[in-house]
Write an enzyme that holds these catalytic residues in place. Structure first.
Site, mmCIF file in Angstrom:
data_model
loop_
_atom_site.group_PDB
_atom_site.id
_atom_site.type_symbol
_atom_site.label_atom_id
_atom_site.label_comp_id
_atom_site.label_asym_id
_atom_site.label_seq_id
_atom_site.Cartn_x
_atom_site.Cartn_y
_atom_site.Cartn_z
ATOM 1 C CG HIS A 22 -25.349 -72.584 -3.399
ATOM 2 N ND1 HIS A 22 -25.117 -71.282 -3.829
ATOM 3 C CD2 HIS A 22 -25.828 -73.245 -4.481
ATOM 4 C CE1 HIS A 22 -25.463 -71.177 -5.102
ATOM 5 N NE2 HIS A 22 -25.900 -72.355 -5.516
ATOM 6 C CG HIS A 55 -19.293 -77.119 -9.468
ATOM 7 N ND1 HIS A 55 -20.209 -77.810 -10.238
ATOM 8 C CD2 HIS A 55 -19.530 -75.796 -9.700
ATOM 9 C CE1 HIS A 55 -20.951 -76.958 -10.912
ATOM 10 N NE2 HIS A 55 -20.558 -75.721 -10.597
#
Length: 225
Positions: free
Chosen positions: A79, A166
């Protein structure tokens, strides 16, 4: 009504990414997440498309042969974290939900391209391995900033470091110089992993155990509605 940067994709709002929980599943997760000690370890996230998760899972399998001493993230847990909340008191969860709903309502959906490998603090001495963002980073940072402001108003501490979007792939158990891993990361500096539509915020509970983290969606809110 506030909208984000111009690179956002109109018309994408309301589309649920593959793998996102339906509303009933989110309600079940919310109830399950509040049954323990009165506190919920939670974070706000963007979930990824099946395409991106599959590509990242393949990359992890490739890297595993070159980095055996890494705790890799299971594909279903991949995620993008927008805000880590830490331990939240049960009675404050609805306040957090209302704040996130308000942020989601005033932001447009947008496309995000996941590409490139990297590491914190550096590729030569990695601790956290990640996949980066090649398109949509400005819109994602704007969304994260809105969440930061909304939750700071509720007393949550602001992040000290600038937001750097990220996808965490793994954590090195004993950080050290690792030329083999460094070369593998450098070789994937520009490798594409696909695109995902950011059209929803999700509040996720994180339960830690010796077997790793278990994530349970507590609630989610579509962008732009």
């Amino acid at each position: 009504m506030m909208r984000g940067p111009s690179d956002r994709t109109a018309g994408a709002a309301g589309n649920r990414e593959p793998g996102w929980p339906n509303p009933e599943a989110a309600r079940r997760g919310r109830r399950a997440g509040l049954e323990d000690s009165g506190r919920v370890r939670a974070f706000v996230a963007v979930l990824l498309s099946d395409e991106v998760r599959a590509a990242l899972a393949a990359e992890i399998r490739y890297l595993q042969s070159r980095a055996p001493d890494v705790a890799w993230v299971p594909p279903e847990n991949l995620h993008l974290t927008l805000k880590f909340l830490g331990a939240v008191e049960e009675e404050r969860v609805p306040l957090v939900g209302r704040a996130l709903a308000a942020v989601a309502a005033r932001m447009d959906a947008f496309d995000l391209a996941i590409a490139g490998l990297g590491a914190f603090p550096s590729v030569t001495r990695p601790r956290v391995l990640w996949a980066g963002i090649s398109a949509g980073a400005e819109a994602l940072a704007c969304l994260a900033g809105e969440i930061e402001d909304a939750l700071a108003a509720l007393g949550f501490a602001r992040e000290e470091r600038p937001f750097a979007g990220h996808v965490t792939l793994g954590r090195v158990r004993v950080p050290r110089r690792d030329p083999v891993l460094g070369e593998a990361l450098a070789a994937g500096l520009r490798r594409p992993f696909g695109r995902t539509v950011v059209d929803r915020l999700t509040l996720i509970r994180s339960d830690l155990s010796p077997r790793g983290a278990r994530y349970t969606p507590l609630d989610s809110w579509p962008l732009g509605t």
